[in-house]
Enzyme design. Structure first.
Site, PDB file in Angstrom:
ATOM      1  N   CYS A 192      -0.410   2.952 -11.113  1.00 50.53           N
ATOM      2  CA  CYS A 192      -1.366   1.984 -10.557  1.00 50.53           C
ATOM      3  C   CYS A 192      -2.841   2.356 -10.619  1.00 50.53           C
ATOM      4  O   CYS A 192      -3.662   1.498 -10.904  1.00 50.53           O
ATOM      5  CB  CYS A 192      -0.968   1.647  -9.133  1.00 50.53           C
ATOM      6  SG  CYS A 192       0.570   0.711  -9.105  1.00 50.53           S
ATOM      7  N   PHE A 249       0.809  -1.226   0.000  1.00 49.96           N
ATOM      8  CA  PHE A 249       0.000   0.000   0.000  1.00 49.96           C
ATOM      9  C   PHE A 249       0.842   1.275   0.000  1.00 49.96           C
ATOM     10  O   PHE A 249       0.302   2.370   0.142  1.00 49.96           O
ATOM     11  CB  PHE A 249      -0.948  -0.002   1.206  1.00 49.96           C
ATOM     12  CG  PHE A 249      -1.975  -1.111   1.147  1.00 49.96           C
ATOM     13  CD1 PHE A 249      -3.094  -0.988   0.336  1.00 49.96           C
ATOM     14  CD2 PHE A 249      -1.810  -2.275   1.875  1.00 49.96           C
ATOM     15  CE1 PHE A 249      -4.046  -2.013   0.256  1.00 49.96           C
ATOM     16  CE2 PHE A 249      -2.748  -3.303   1.805  1.00 49.96           C
ATOM     17  CZ  PHE A 249      -3.869  -3.173   0.998  1.00 49.96           C
TER      18      PHE A 249
HETATM   19  N1  LIG Z   1       4.665   1.601  -7.877  1.00 53.19           N
HETATM   20  C1  LIG Z   1       3.936   1.594  -6.782  1.00 53.19           C
HETATM   21  O1  LIG Z   1       3.869   2.587  -6.065  1.00 53.19           O
HETATM   22  C2  LIG Z   1       3.187   0.387  -6.358  1.00 53.19           C
HETATM   23  C3  LIG Z   1       3.104  -0.741  -7.167  1.00 53.19           C
HETATM   24  N2  LIG Z   1       2.404  -1.840  -6.772  1.00 53.19           N
HETATM   25  C4  LIG Z   1       2.380  -3.056  -7.589  1.00 53.19           C
HETATM   26  O2  LIG Z   1       3.652  -3.696  -7.481  1.00 53.19           O
HETATM   27  C5  LIG Z   1       4.004  -4.336  -8.714  1.00 53.19           C
HETATM   28  C6  LIG Z   1       5.345  -3.843  -9.172  1.00 53.19           C
HETATM   29  O3  LIG Z   1       5.262  -2.468  -9.435  1.00 53.19           O
HETATM   30  P1  LIG Z   1       6.552  -1.554  -9.639  1.00 53.19           P
HETATM   31  O4  LIG Z   1       7.565  -1.933  -8.622  1.00 53.19           O
HETATM   32  O5  LIG Z   1       6.084  -0.162  -9.704  1.00 53.19           O
HETATM   33  O6  LIG Z   1       7.017  -2.062 -11.077  1.00 53.19           O
HETATM   34  P2  LIG Z   1       8.438  -1.820 -11.789  1.00 53.19           P
HETATM   35  O7  LIG Z   1       8.180  -1.902 -13.230  1.00 53.19           O
HETATM   36  O8  LIG Z   1       9.098  -0.611 -11.203  1.00 53.19           O
HETATM   37  O9  LIG Z   1       9.316  -3.077 -11.326  1.00 53.19           O
HETATM   38  C7  LIG Z   1       9.071  -4.385 -11.744  1.00 53.19           C
HETATM   39  C8  LIG Z   1      10.410  -5.065 -12.022  1.00 53.19           C
HETATM   40  O10 LIG Z   1      10.174  -6.461 -12.241  1.00 53.19           O
HETATM   41  C9  LIG Z   1      11.167  -6.903 -13.174  1.00 53.19           C
HETATM   42  N3  LIG Z   1      10.752  -8.185 -13.768  1.00 53.19           N
HETATM   43  C10 LIG Z   1       9.702  -8.429 -14.589  1.00 53.19           C
HETATM   44  N4  LIG Z   1       9.644  -9.728 -14.877  1.00 53.19           N
HETATM   45  C11 LIG Z   1      10.667 -10.333 -14.235  1.00 53.19           C
HETATM   46  C12 LIG Z   1      11.127 -11.679 -14.150  1.00 53.19           C
HETATM   47  N5  LIG Z   1      10.484 -12.668 -14.773  1.00 53.19           N
HETATM   48  N6  LIG Z   1      12.222 -11.940 -13.407  1.00 53.19           N
HETATM   49  C13 LIG Z   1      12.868 -10.932 -12.767  1.00 53.19           C
HETATM   50  N7  LIG Z   1      12.479  -9.651 -12.810  1.00 53.19           N
HETATM   51  C14 LIG Z   1      11.388  -9.349 -13.536  1.00 53.19           C
HETATM   52  C15 LIG Z   1      11.244  -5.771 -14.171  1.00 53.19           C
HETATM   53  O11 LIG Z   1      12.462  -5.833 -14.891  1.00 53.19           O
HETATM   54  C16 LIG Z   1      11.137  -4.547 -13.254  1.00 53.19           C
HETATM   55  O12 LIG Z   1      12.397  -4.036 -12.890  1.00 53.19           O
HETATM   56  C17 LIG Z   1       2.855  -4.041  -9.665  1.00 53.19           C
HETATM   57  O13 LIG Z   1       1.956  -5.127  -9.632  1.00 53.19           O
HETATM   58  C18 LIG Z   1       2.208  -2.820  -9.072  1.00 53.19           C
HETATM   59  O14 LIG Z   1       0.832  -2.751  -9.375  1.00 53.19           O
HETATM   60  C19 LIG Z   1       1.792  -1.875  -5.557  1.00 53.19           C
HETATM   61  C20 LIG Z   1       1.845  -0.810  -4.704  1.00 53.19           C
HETATM   62  C21 LIG Z   1       2.557   0.401  -5.034  1.00 53.19           C
HETATM   63  O1  LIG Z   2      -0.862   0.685  -5.766  1.00 55.10           O
HETATM   64  C1  LIG Z   2      -0.156   1.655  -5.883  1.00 55.10           C
HETATM   65  O2  LIG Z   2       0.653   1.836  -6.785  1.00 55.10           O
HETATM   66  C2  LIG Z   2      -0.243   2.796  -4.937  1.00 55.10           C
HETATM   67  O3  LIG Z   2      -1.080   3.781  -5.578  1.00 55.10           O
HETATM   68  C3  LIG Z   2      -1.224   4.983  -4.872  1.00 55.10           C
HETATM   69  O4  LIG Z   2       0.061   5.581  -4.664  1.00 55.10           O
HETATM   70  P1  LIG Z   2       0.817   6.457  -5.778  1.00 55.10           P
HETATM   71  O5  LIG Z   2       0.183   6.237  -7.098  1.00 55.10           O
HETATM   72  O6  LIG Z   2       2.255   6.181  -5.620  1.00 55.10           O
HETATM   73  O7  LIG Z   2       0.585   7.973  -5.330  1.00 55.10           O
HETATM   74  P2  LIG Z   2      -0.685   8.773  -4.757  1.00 55.10           P
HETATM   75  O8  LIG Z   2      -0.215   9.614  -3.661  1.00 55.10           O
HETATM   76  O9  LIG Z   2      -1.834   7.894  -4.484  1.00 55.10           O
HETATM   77  O10 LIG Z   2      -1.043   9.726  -5.971  1.00 55.10           O
HETATM   78  C4  LIG Z   2      -1.610   9.221  -7.168  1.00 55.10           C
HETATM   79  C5  LIG Z   2      -2.008  10.379  -8.076  1.00 55.10           C
HETATM   80  O11 LIG Z   2      -3.143  11.055  -7.540  1.00 55.10           O
HETATM   81  C6  LIG Z   2      -2.886  12.441  -7.451  1.00 55.10           C
HETATM   82  N1  LIG Z   2      -3.634  12.989  -6.300  1.00 55.10           N
HETATM   83  C7  LIG Z   2      -3.539  12.411  -5.084  1.00 55.10           C
HETATM   84  C8  LIG Z   2      -4.236  12.927  -4.010  1.00 55.10           C
HETATM   85  C9  LIG Z   2      -5.045  14.046  -4.188  1.00 55.10           C
HETATM   86  O12 LIG Z   2      -5.714  14.565  -3.261  1.00 55.10           O
HETATM   87  N2  LIG Z   2      -5.113  14.596  -5.429  1.00 55.10           N
HETATM   88  C10 LIG Z   2      -4.433  14.089  -6.491  1.00 55.10           C
HETATM   89  O13 LIG Z   2      -4.532  14.622  -7.594  1.00 55.10           O
HETATM   90  C11 LIG Z   2      -1.372  12.528  -7.289  1.00 55.10           C
HETATM   91  O14 LIG Z   2      -0.896  13.782  -7.641  1.00 55.10           O
HETATM   92  C12 LIG Z   2      -0.920  11.436  -8.215  1.00 55.10           C
HETATM   93  O15 LIG Z   2      -0.875  11.887  -9.542  1.00 55.10           O
HETATM   94  C13 LIG Z   2      -1.825   4.697  -3.494  1.00 55.10           C
HETATM   95  O16 LIG Z   2      -1.898   5.902  -2.742  1.00 55.10           O
HETATM   96  C14 LIG Z   2      -0.989   3.673  -2.737  1.00 55.10           C
HETATM   97  O17 LIG Z   2      -1.615   3.342  -1.506  1.00 55.10           O
HETATM   98  C15 LIG Z   2      -0.849   2.419  -3.592  1.00 55.10           C
HETATM   99  O18 LIG Z   2      -0.040   1.476  -2.951  1.00 55.10           O
END
Ligand SMILES: NC(=O)C1=CN([C@@H]2O[C@H](COP(=O)(O)OP(=O)(O)OC[C@H]3O[C@@H](n4cnc5c(N)ncnc54)[C@H](O)[C@@H]3O)[C@@H](O)[C@H]2O)C=CC1
Ligand SMILES: O=C(O)[C@H]1O[C@H](OP(=O)(O)OP(=O)(O)OC[C@H]2O[C@@H](n3ccc(=O)[nH]c3=O)[C@H](O)[C@@H]2O)[C@H](O)[C@@H](O)[C@@H]1O
EC number: 1.1.1.22
Length: 464
Positions: free
Chosen positions: A278, A163
């Site tokens: 996301c 999260f």
């Molecule tokens: N970015 C965020 O703030 C959040 C993301 N998530 C979820 O977490 C997951 C990952 O997201 P991110 O970290 O943002 O993605 P990302 O794209 O930054 O990282 C994923 C990594 O996995 C690697 N990868 C893919 N297939 C692979 C394999 N078979 N073996 C080894 N490495 C492999 C890629 O090369 C890449 O570096 C997604 O499902 C996303 O929805 C959940 C909460 C927050």
């Molecule tokens: O699954 C995920 O990837 C994550 O997605 C969001 O996190 P994130 O996308 O990193 O950032 P947020 O702070 O949620 O902002 C998302 C977008 O909404 C916008 N936003 C957010 C809050 C707000 O009041 N207004 C608004 O325009 C932000 O500027 C940004 O573009 C959720 O907040 C996380 O809890 C979750 O884990």
């Protein structure tokens, strides 16, 4: 069972920070983060810890503390899988760009590849943890692959969605509102696996904040949480447009409704539209799941959150063009900020990309400055849209090294990302360098209207 050796597949925005914190807080556990992207792993291993591939406040300090002690980054996926007793899958799960469910369903090919690799390599029992955000019931598919292609070892599947929000990842991980763990509550082995993961988090999270559920609730709660958060942003953005035509002010409305303890003050900041990797992907995924069960009203309800967000981005760009006497052709537009929010270098689905694309279609010259995003990334984001050729993108967009340079001789400034530094720019001298009338469009409600109007700007802010 006490976990001794963790492997995390995927060294991205989630895998990197989460594992860094687990390693920091659990010195007796060896944590190896693996990725097929060798460039990314090399950056995680850069001797200069400021060069790690993800910018997050406080992250380089955590990495400096744990890296080489019990935190390792490697491209040797097989070796890390084999050595681990617990494997987190933290790979990307983007929206499908082909075939069935194109533009809506989550692409699970990377997840499946991980499962097959784990099955092939594992010679001892493993707990496999879904850290990626996944459609509800993915654990069933994972279990099938692992059990049918494995070497006869036992696999327990847990769902442990993340999260954290980017820009605040370290503090979110240090003090999570809750940790959610879904597992097989009906069997002894399932309950043991859950307890093993609870034991990892218990190093720093109180047990009251660790919630255990069945696997499906856990998987679905992640999509639901993101849908609710994005819905609040789309709700407030929808009202921002109504404010603009009625004389109400969205900031005042947000404050007034947010003081109702049932509504609460967070996520009511009107903006140029939400971005990030996301929200859009996860809502589309939810919509697709609802559709696939024939729940069309449920699907339509959630899809409206995306429709509203697309409208908000488009209407900001359209407002700019309309205000500049219905044409920006040949005009210089400064864009301040390219990241999808402040304190991150992530640009995925950033509103800036779509606003820039709109302005480029209108033949504007767009000049971008972002404190943490590289020119290479900005061009790649535009090229990815495929609206025009790479050569045309390079002819129309310029990336500069300061806000002042972006604004010089500009007809208008569009403030896109709420970087703190933009608040304290010398707006007097920026005004002096711009063409007149000097237009300023605040897509984040960051700046003080009174002050900027006194300087001489023609000022527009979302929602008033
Ligand atoms: N970015 C965020 O703030 C959040 C993301 N998530 C979820 O977490 C997951 C990952 O997201 P991110 O970290 O943002 O993605 P990302 O794209 O930054 O990282 C994923 C990594 O996995 C690697 N990868 C893919 N297939 C692979 C394999 N078979 N073996 C080894 N490495 C492999 C890629 O090369 C890449 O570096 C997604 O499902 C996303 O929805 C959940 C909460 C927050
Ligand atoms: O699954 C995920 O990837 C994550 O997605 C969001 O996190 P994130 O996308 O990193 O950032 P947020 O702070 O949620 O902002 C998302 C977008 O909404 C916008 N936003 C957010 C809050 C707000 O009041 N207004 C608004 O325009 C932000 O500027 C940004 O573009 C959720 O907040 C996380 O809890 C979750 O884990």
């Amino acid at each position: 069972m006490k976990v001794k050796n963790i492997c995390c597949i995927g060294a991205g925005y989630v895998g990197g920070p989460t594992m860094a914190i687990i390693a920091q807080k659990s010195p007796e556990i060896t944590v190896t983060v693996v990725d097929i992207n060798a460039k990314r792993i090399a950056a995680w291993n850069d001797p200069d810890v400021e060069q790690i591939p993800i910018y997050e406040p406080g992250l380089s300090e955590v990495v400096a503390e744990a890296r080489g002690r019990n935190l390792f980054f490697s491209t040797d996926v097989d070796a890390a899988i084999d050595a681990a007793d617990m494997i987190f899958i933290s790979v990307n799960t983007p929206t499908k760009t082909y075939g069935m469910g194109k533009g809506m369903a989550a692409d699970l090919k990377y997840i499946e590849l991980c499962a097959r690799q784990i099955a092939r390599v594992a010679t001892t029992d493993k707990i496999v943890v879904e850290k990626s955000t996944l459609p509800v019931r993915t654990a069933e598919a994972l279990k099938n692959i692992l059990d049918n292609t494995g070497n006869g070892v036992n696999f327990q599947i847990l769902s442990n969605p993340e999260f954290l929000a980017e820009g605040t990842a370290v503090s979110d991980l240090h003090k999570p509102d809750r940790v959610l763990i879904g597992g097989d509550l009906d069997t002894e082995a399932g309950r043991e696996a859950i307890q093993a993961l609870v034991g990892v988090y218990a190093h720093w999270v109180t047990e009251d904040n660790i919630l255990t559920t069945n696997v499906w609730s856990s998987e679905l709660s992640k999509l639901t949480a993101n849908a609710f958060l994005a819905q609040r942003v789309s709700s407030i953005n929808a009202l921002s447009e109504l404010c603009e035509v009625t004389g109400a002010d969205i900031q005042e409305v947000s404050k007034a409704i947010g003081m109702d303890s049932r509504i609460g003050p967070k996520f009511l900041q009107a903006s140029v539209g939400f971005g990030g990797s996301c929200f859009q992907k996860d809502i589309l995924n939810l919509v697709y799941i609802a559709k696939s069960f024939g729940l069309h009203e449920v699907a339509d309800y959630w899809e409206q959150v995306i429709i509203m967000n697309d409208h908000q981005k488009r209407r900001f760009a359209a407002k700019l063009v309309k205000t500049l006497y219905n044409t920006v052709s040949g005009k210089r537009i400064a864009m301040l900020g390219w990241a999808f929010k402040k304190d991150t270098n992530d640009t995925r689905e950033s509103a800036s990309i779509y606003v820039a694309d709109y302005l480029l279609n209108e033949q504007a010259t767009v000049v971008v400055y972002d404190p943490k995003v590289t020119q290479e990334q900005i061009l790649a984001d535009l090229d990815y849209l495929g609206t025009r050729s790479e050569t045309e993108n390079r002819a129309l967009i310029k990336v500069v090294n300061s806000a002042e340079a972006a604004c010089e001789q500009a007809h208008a400034v569009a403030l896109m990302t709420e970087w703190d530094a933009f608040k304290t720019l010398d707006w007097n001298s920026i005004y002096a360098q711009m063409l007149k009338p000097a237009f300023l469009f605040d897509g984040r409600r960051l700046l003080d209207r009174k002050l900027l109007e006194e300087i001489g700007f023609d000022f527009y802010a979302i929602g008033s």
